[in-house]
Design an enzyme around this catalytic site. Sequence first.
Site, PDB file in Angstrom:
ATOM      1  N   ASP A 195       0.843  -1.197   0.000  1.00 52.98           N
ATOM      2  CA  ASP A 195       0.000   0.000   0.000  1.00 52.98           C
ATOM      3  C   ASP A 195       0.881   1.250   0.000  1.00 52.98           C
ATOM      4  O   ASP A 195       2.016   1.206  -0.470  1.00 52.98           O
ATOM      5  CB  ASP A 195      -0.950  -0.071   1.216  1.00 52.98           C
ATOM      6  CG  ASP A 195      -2.298   0.576   0.935  1.00 52.98           C
ATOM      7  OD1 ASP A 195      -2.310   1.776   0.629  1.00 52.98           O
ATOM      8  OD2 ASP A 195      -3.330  -0.110   1.024  1.00 52.98           O
ATOM      9  N   HIS A 270      -3.869   6.447   2.830  1.00 53.59           N
ATOM     10  CA  HIS A 270      -4.538   5.204   2.432  1.00 53.59           C
ATOM     11  C   HIS A 270      -3.945   3.970   3.123  1.00 53.59           C
ATOM     12  O   HIS A 270      -4.683   3.112   3.616  1.00 53.59           O
ATOM     13  CB  HIS A 270      -4.413   5.086   0.905  1.00 53.59           C
ATOM     14  CG  HIS A 270      -5.192   3.984   0.273  1.00 53.59           C
ATOM     15  ND1 HIS A 270      -4.668   2.727   0.082  1.00 53.59           N
ATOM     16  CD2 HIS A 270      -6.443   3.945  -0.237  1.00 53.59           C
ATOM     17  CE1 HIS A 270      -5.571   1.967  -0.529  1.00 53.59           C
ATOM     18  NE2 HIS A 270      -6.658   2.683  -0.732  1.00 53.59           N
ATOM     19  N   SER A 632     -11.126  -0.601  -1.476  1.00 54.00           N
ATOM     20  CA  SER A 632      -9.878  -0.539  -0.693  1.00 54.00           C
ATOM     21  C   SER A 632     -10.136  -0.762   0.783  1.00 54.00           C
ATOM     22  O   SER A 632      -9.271  -1.271   1.493  1.00 54.00           O
ATOM     23  CB  SER A 632      -9.245   0.844  -0.816  1.00 54.00           C
ATOM     24  OG  SER A 632      -8.529   0.972  -1.996  1.00 54.00           O
TER      25      SER A 632
END
Length: 718
Positions: A195, A270, A632
Site C-alpha cells: 500500500d 490510504h 480498498s
Amino acid sequence: MGSSCRSCRWLRLFVVVLLLGFLVCTSFCRAQDDSEPDDEITAVYIVTLKQAPSVHRFAQELRRGNKNHGFHKQNGTSGRLSRLNNPRNVSISHPRSGYNISRVHDSILRRAFKGEKYLKLYSYHYLINGFSVFVTPQQAEKLSRRREVANVVSDFSVRTATTHTPQFLGLPQGAWIQEGGYETAGEGVVIGFIDTGIDPTHPSFADDASEHSYPVPSHFSGICEVTRDFPSGSCNRKLIGARHFAASAITRGIFNSSQDYASPFDGDGHGSHTASVAAGNHGIPVVVTGHHFGNASGMAPRSHIAVYKALYKSFGGFAADVVAAIDQAAQDGVDIISLSITPNRRPPGIATFFNPIDMALLSAAKAGIFVVQAAGNTGPSPKSMSSFSPWIFTVGAASHDRIYTNSIILGNSLTISGVGLAPGTDKMYTLISALHALNNNTTTTDDMYVGECQDSSNFNQDLVQGNLLICSYSIRFVLGLSTIKQAFETAKNLSAAGIVFYMDPFVIGFQLNPTPMKMPGIIIPSPDDSKILLQYYNSSLERDEVTKKIIKFGAVACILGGLKANFSNSAPKIMYYSARGPDPEDSFLDDADIMKPNLVAPGNSIWAAWSSLGTDSVEFQGESFAMMSGTSMAAPHIAGLAALIKQKFPSFSPSAIASALSTSATLYDKNGGPIMAQRAYAKPDENQSPATPFDMGSGFVNATASLDPGLVFDASKS
Ligand SMILES: *[C@@H]1O[C@H](CO)[C@@H](O)[C@H](O)[C@H]1NC(C)=O
Ligand SMILES: *[C@@H]1O[C@H](CO)[C@@H](O)[C@H](O)[C@H]1NC(C)=O
Ligand SMILES: *[C@@H]1O[C@H](CO)[C@@H](O)[C@H](O)[C@H]1NC(C)=O
Ligand SMILES: *[C@@H]1O[C@H](CO)[C@@H](O)[C@H](O)[C@H]1NC(C)=O
Ligand SMILES: *[C@@H]1O[C@H](CO)[C@@H](O)[C@H](O)[C@H]1NC(C)=O
Ligand SMILES: *[C@@H]1O[C@H](CO)[C@@H](O)[C@H](O)[C@H]1NC(C)=O
Ligand SMILES: *[C@@H]1O[C@H](CO)[C@@H](O)[C@H](O)[C@H]1NC(C)=O
Ligand SMILES: *[C@@H]1O[C@H](CO)[C@@H](O)[C@H](O)[C@H]1NC(C)=O
Ligand SMILES: *[C@@H]1O[C@H](CO)[C@@H](O)[C@H](O)[C@H]1NC(C)=O
Ligand SMILES: *[C@@H]1O[C@H](CO)[C@@H](O)[C@H](O)[C@H]1NC(C)=O
Ligand SMILES: *[C@@H]1O[C@H](CO)[C@@H](O)[C@H](O)[C@H]1NC(C)=O
C-alpha cells in the site's frame, strides 16, 4: 508536466468524477503515466525466466527429499513453508549449488546486451524468477528471444482502489470470543500490506503496553528500514516490518521525495487506513475536528503488521515495484497479503491474469499465503472487475448499518436532509447568501467561485456575523480546488453561526461522504432540495421598492447536527462503485468463466487511522482518523478476518480460508430481505435490485460463521 497535459488531466478527472463520485475519485486521480512504450523510448520491462523461483525449487526439493517435512498437508503444521524451514536461506543463496540468483540475472543481462546500456531495477527470486530492467523496446525484444526467458511484459501502473464495523460484523460476541477476546484476536498471524506505507506514530499501531506477552512471530523474518522519516524505534511488536519499493518510479523520474517519502512512511493516508482496518489496535478513540466518534479497532486487533510500501501519493504505483514488494513479503514469511490496489487498466497480455503481479500472487498462494485484493472501484456495470485471478480472494464493497445524516429545518417548517459531521445550532439563525454579502470591491465577475466561500476578504463581516452563510458546493470541492475546511475558516473569520452548502445545479447528483465540520454545517446533496432552500431564501428577502436593494434577510433556519450515528440503515447493500464480475477477459476464446468478486465486506464510510502527514484527502488533512469509502476499505476487513481464521486453524491453506469465508457468507440483509445492489452512480438508492453473484460473489461476509465453517473445500493442489 506541461500546461496542456495538466488541462487534459483535469478534463480526465472531471469525467471520472462525474462517473464515479467522491472518494472513489481519490483512487483515480493517480498514476497518469500509463502510456504504452514508444519505439525509441527506454522503459521498464518485467522479465520472467523459465526456471522456477526459490520458493518452488525449495518445495520440489522438499518433496524429493525429506518427506517428513510435511509440505502443505500434514496436520499440526501450518501449511506455510516458512513455518517449517527458513526459506530465506534458500532464496538468497541456494543451499545446494550455492549460487546467487541476482548474479545469474546480471549474467543473463550481460550476455544479452554485450556492452549496451541497461539498468536492472530488481531481481525477483522468491515467488517469480525474473527481474525488471530499464531498456529500449529493441533490447526488450532481444531479451524475449532468449532461451532462458519465459516472457517480457512492459511495466504497468496500479492505483489504490472503524469504529463500528467490528460490531456490525458481530466480532465482540462472535469471532473475538472464539479467539479469547480482542486482547488476543489475531495474535501470531502476520498480515503484509502492499500500500502507501504507514504512519508508525499512530496509536492504532502502537506497541501493547500491557503485561501480556506479545512476541513477534518466529516465522517472520522481515526488517524495518530506518530513515529520517522512519526513525529507529518506529517498528515494535505490532508493526513488525516496514520497507519501501520505488525503483520503477524513480527510474521514470516521477518520484517526488518531498511528498512521496523515500521510506515506509505514509504520506498519503490510504496505507495507514487499510492497515488499521485489518489489524489496528483495539479501543483507540476516534477524534476528528474535536468531535469523538467512538473507539476504533481492527478486525484482528492483535495480529501483526508488515508494510511493503509500493504506492505513492503523487503518481500511484508500478507493477515492477509491486512485484518486488510481494516477493519480499512472501520471503519474510507473512501469512496474509492484503492489496487495496488494482491495475489502472487491464494488464497487457492475452488474459487478465497472465501478468507479473498475478503470477507472483499465484506463487504466493501456492506457498500458503492467503491473498486478498480489492475488486476495484470501477462498478457498477457488468465485467467492470479489476481483480482477476482465481487464486486471489477478491472483495467488493458493501454498506453497513451506520449512517451519519444531518438536517436543516427552515423557518417555513420544511426539513431538508443532508450530510455533515457537524454540531447543530442552538436556535434559528438568519440565512444569508454569500452572494448577497460581498464586499463592495468584489463581484462575481472578478471571481466566478466567490460563492464557494473560500476567502473571507471577499465578504462583508457586518452582514455575515451571527448568521448562517449559504455557500455553493460544486465539482471543485471534489477536485480539491475548494475545500470545506477553507469555507469554515471563512465562516469563522466572519463570525458566522455556520454554513449551509447547496448543490450547484451543474453537479449531477453524486453520493457525498460525510465531511467533518468544526462549526454547525450541512451539505444538501440533492439539487432539488437545494432549489427548495434557495426559493425559500429568495422569497423571504425584503427589497426596497425603488432601488431593489435588499433591506432585510427574512429567511431563518436551524441545523440539527450530524455527529450522532444512526444505526438503522438498511444494510448491507452493494455500493454502486464496487466492481462487478465476471472477470472480463480470462481466457483465449470464452470469457466469463471465473467467478468474481468472491465476497463483499463493509467498504463504505469506514472510519480508520489516517497518517499525520496524509494528503490524500484535504478534508481529513491533519486529522488522525478519516472516513473513507471504496473496495480498498473492504479488502482489509477480509484480511483481518482471515487472520482470525488462520489463528484458529493454523493448518488451513489459502483455499481452505477462502472456503471458510465463502461458504459461511450471508445472502440476506439485516432485515431478512435479499441483499440489494446499487446499479447507478446517480441516485443509487433508486436504481437498485437484488444482488447477484456477479455483484457480491458468495455474499456478505459472516465473521462468526466463518470461524466455524463446518465443511471446507480445500482446492489447493499443486
Ligand atoms: C493427524 O491427525 C490425526 C487425526 O486427526 C491424528 O490421529 C494424528 O495424531 C495427527 N498427527 C499428527 C502428527 O499430529
Ligand atoms: C538460515 O541462515 C541463518 C543465518 O544465515 C542460520 O542461522 C539458519 O540456521 C539457517 N537456516 C537454515 C534452515 O538453514
Ligand atoms: C547476490 O549478488 C548481489 C549482486 O551481486 C549482491 O548484492 C548480493 O548481496 C548477493 N547476495 C548474497 C546472499 O550473496
Ligand atoms: C514535489 O512536491 C512538492 C510538495 O508537494 C511540490 O511543491 C513540488 O512542486 C513537487 N515537485 C515536482 C517536480 O512535481
Ligand atoms: C474508548 O476508549 C477510551 C480510552 O481508551 C475509554 O476511556 C472509553 O471507555 C472507550 N469507550 C468505549 C465506548 O469503549
Ligand atoms: C459600499 O459602498 C457603499 C456606497 O457605495 C457604502 O455606503 C458602503 O458603506 C460600502 N460598504 C463597504 C463594506 O465598504
Ligand atoms: C476589499 O475590501 C476589503 C475591506 O474593505 C479588504 O479587506 C479586501 O482585501 C478587499 N479585497 C480586494 C480584492 O481588494
Ligand atoms: C482568515 O483570517 C486569517 C487572519 O486574518 C487569514 O490569514 C486567513 O487567510 C483567513 N481565511 C480565509 C479562508 O479567508
Ligand atoms: C426571487 O424572488 C423574486 C420575487 O420575490 C422573483 O421575481 C425572482 O425570480 C426570484 N429569483 C430566483 C432566483 O428564484
Ligand atoms: C435513522 O434513520 C432512519 C432511516 O433512515 C430514520 O427513519 C430515523 O428517523 C433516523 N433516526 C434518527 C434518530 O435520526
Ligand atoms: C452469521 O452466522 C451466525 C453463526 O452461524 C448466525 O447465527 C447468524 O445468523 C449469521 N448472520 C447472518 C446475518 O446470516
